[in-house]
Design a protein around this motif. Structure first.
Motif, PDB file in Angstrom:
ATOM      1  N   ARG A 145     -15.173 -36.541  -3.048  1.00  0.00           N
ATOM      2  CA  ARG A 145     -14.245 -36.952  -4.142  1.00  0.00           C
ATOM      3  C   ARG A 145     -12.783 -37.508  -3.629  1.00  0.00           C
ATOM      4  N   GLY A 149     -14.690 -40.773  -4.987  1.00  0.00           N
ATOM      5  CA  GLY A 149     -14.615 -40.441  -6.583  1.00  0.00           C
ATOM      6  C   GLY A 149     -13.639 -41.017  -7.419  1.00  0.00           C
ATOM      7  N   GLN A 150     -13.085 -42.270  -6.996  1.00  0.00           N
ATOM      8  CA  GLN A 150     -12.359 -42.853  -7.747  1.00  0.00           C
ATOM      9  C   GLN A 150     -12.748 -43.476  -9.206  1.00  0.00           C
ATOM     10  N   GLY A 151     -14.266 -43.585  -9.190  1.00  0.00           N
ATOM     11  CA  GLY A 151     -14.744 -44.289 -10.051  1.00  0.00           C
ATOM     12  C   GLY A 151     -15.331 -43.433 -11.236  1.00  0.00           C
ATOM     13  N   GLY A 157     -17.726 -40.551  -7.497  1.00  0.00           N
ATOM     14  CA  GLY A 157     -17.491 -41.194  -8.805  1.00  0.00           C
ATOM     15  C   GLY A 157     -18.485 -41.265  -9.773  1.00  0.00           C
TER      16      GLY A 157
END
Length: 210
Positions: A145, A149-151, A157
């Motif tokens: 993450r 996982g920013q998206g 993500g």
């Protein structure tokens, strides 16, 4: 393309869930055949589909595929436009590493906390080796993450095969009321909000087999 996925009981069969979520990620049409587990004739019925008499099995025009990781790789190759693995090279490598670790590891968690989607009760005592598995899972989720996982709310993500592989783990942690760090708890919630997982979950709750 004609595809049939052979699965076991939705309440209990974590490996079936992995294969089912993988094929759901492709968006392709397929047939589903459920063979009840833990019955006197279960092995004989499964042997009609798989040389190992285990689930899941993906039946293709070319022949059967009887391992969740192999099924996932086959689907990723057959449906490249679905991007079942993350697009960035190291993200793909990390996702494959995570899936392989799940595929062969976390034995204590599996043994002491078998998947039971109808369960909502903590263990009276969590063994140390199970606690170690949970800590490792949370660390792995946090790594995925924090790096990729920013998206979106999933491990990389957007939804990927990594989420298909760890959805049954998330389900175990909720079913056994495991207290989790905030980031891990948020990921478990994301899995439960995944529409495909919800369809399986609701079917499991209604299941009367086995």
């Amino acid at each position: 393309m004609s595809l049939t996925l052979i699965i076991g009981n939705k309440n209990y069969s974590s490996w079936s869930l992995r294969g089912w979520l993988a094929i759901e990620l492709t968006g392709t049409a397929y047939q589903e055949t459920l063979v009840p587990l833990y019955q006197a004739d279960s092995r004989a019925r499964l042997q009609a589909h798989s040389p190992t008499a285990k689930v899941p099995v993906l039946k293709t025009a070319e022949g059967p595929i009887w391992d969740s990781l192999a099924i996932s790789e086959y689907l990723a190759e057959q449906f490249p436009e679905a991007h079942l693995w993350p697009r960035e090279r190291y993200a793909r490598a990390l996702a494959r590493s995570a899936c392989a670790e799940m595929h062969s590891g976390f034995v204590a968690l599996r043994s002491h906390m078998p998947m039971d989607l109808k369960r909502n009760q903590a263990l009276a005592e969590v063994p140390e080796d199970v606690q170690a598995d949970i800590q490792r899972i949370c660390a792995l989720w946090n790594q995925c993450r924090s790096q990729f996982g920013q998206g979106g709310p999933f491990l990389f993500g957007q939804l990927s095969l990594a989420d298909a592989f760890f959805a049954p783990v998330a389900a175990r942690l909720r079913s056994y009321q495991v207290e989790l760090p905030d980031n891990a708890a948020a990921y478990v919630e994301a899995i439960y909000q995944w529409p495909a997982f919800q369809r399986w979950y609701q079917a499991a709750l209604a299941e009367q087999l086995g």
